[in-house]
Design an enzyme around this catalytic site. Sequence first.
Site, short mmCIF file in Angstrom:
data_model
loop_
_atom_site.label_atom_id
_atom_site.label_comp_id
_atom_site.label_asym_id
_atom_site.label_seq_id
_atom_site.Cartn_x
_atom_site.Cartn_y
_atom_site.Cartn_z
N GLY A 117 -24.68 -5.06 -6.74
CA GLY A 117 -24.49 -6.55 -6.85
C GLY A 117 -24.36 -7.41 -8.19
CG ASP A 134 -11.90 -8.97 1.88
OD1 ASP A 134 -10.92 -8.20 2.33
OD2 ASP A 134 -12.67 -8.76 0.96
#
Length: 501
Positions: free
Chosen positions: A136, A262
């Site tokens: 992340g 996306d």
Amino acid sequence: MTTAAQPQTKKARTSYRALPDFFFADARPSPAKAPQWIAYNHVLAAELQLPTVLAASSNVPTPTAEALEVFSGNAVPEWSQPFSQAYAGHQFGHFNPQLGDGRAIMLCEVLNQAGELQDVQLKGAGRTTFSRSGDGRSPIGPVLREYLVSETMHQLGVPTTRALAAVATGNWVYREKAEPGAILTRVASSHIRVGTFQFAAVHGGTERVKQLADYVIQRHYPELAAAENPYLELIATVLQRQANLVAHWMSLGFIHGVMNTDNTSVYGETIDYGPCAFMDHYAAAQVYSFIDKRGRYSYVNQPIIAQWNVTRFAESLAELIRLPTEADEALLARLSVVLDSFQPTYQQLWLTKFAQKIGIHAPLASDRLLIEDLLELFETHSIDFTLGFRLLAHELSPNEHTQTTTNLFSQPELFSAWKSRWLKRVDHRSKALIERVNPAIIPRNHFIAKAINEASSSGNLAMFQALLTQLQTPFDSVHLTTELAQPPAAAEQIANTFCGT
């Protein structure tokens, strides 16, 4: 979040959270070890009407200590209810039904000075529900690249996400090697993508797609609510915005690099600056993404891919558009009427933008050949895309002190025949038009790479800051005499860029 006129204790707007939690998951930023400012966009902060504790102004451009805590992920204010969005997506043509914000966390929504709702999102702030095996985090390189390129795109007039802040975290991020970590605070009209609709269709069916479509219409396109078939009109509107966006990219020589569904905004903004770049010398098949081995997202393919992505969007909405007892063939025929309009729409936008680049205010159909012949000359003789167009202005008022497009050719006579045809199509207004639509400078890939290398290796942000300052005024003729206006030497050319995930 509140506007400047409201009490600063009110909670942030959370309109996306009004949707079922099917569409998102709660998230919390991971702490940054030793946060330090890289950049803060105080002009954008003022436009967003941020709470006083986060605000900076042109008079006092230094942000507060509290702002550093928030934009590094070390503090979550009481007015924020952070979350990450779920979405699916076709990545290089292959469908992945479960993606989502693996390293992005939405802080809040704000109303800007124009009364428009804007998302404020941390990118690179740690793991989320959708991170899978990722950490992340983001290395500093992708943060600097997105900051520079997105803010340049804004100055160039291209619909885009914006960079509000960049913070060095003090954490190391491990990719092929250990790199300094950073967080980008990104602002967008929304982060809803074609892939968001694909996720709804695959996992939730028609009910979830309708909930999302109604939200998008309410938030972005309220004028469609009264249409006879608002969902069909939604497809047509997204199509128009994507055609306009890609035509603008093409006119600037911009290559997105990862036009996955996306990464395709239903609002028509450029989103997710990964392995992106502006072309130096013109090459229609130019690819910059290291992982795009087959050239799917090459410069010349971008309008084709944009139509393909809008078609995937239409597929997700199909059941909302179907009339009672309507057969598949009839539904497909109605959808095709809209989808088949993409290329004519795009081609007209392309003609208008490229005609302006060569100084033609009202293009004729015959001007397409004039433009295509110039691009062929540029490609054959490896002419710099940005300078090749911008220096046409100097062809209309040449003097010994200015460079012209002719000067870019090793054999100027090869350009002279085209120039003779072109001079018959321009007038006294053309020079000003050429200088208005063609930038003098762009964020050259080799300069971005140098800035990233300096920041990564020694923490030196001087080159990044210098680039950022210059790129605030990309159309200014004064830049033509600077190093940034010049294309890279052969040894400086960069063939590949990376997304940093």
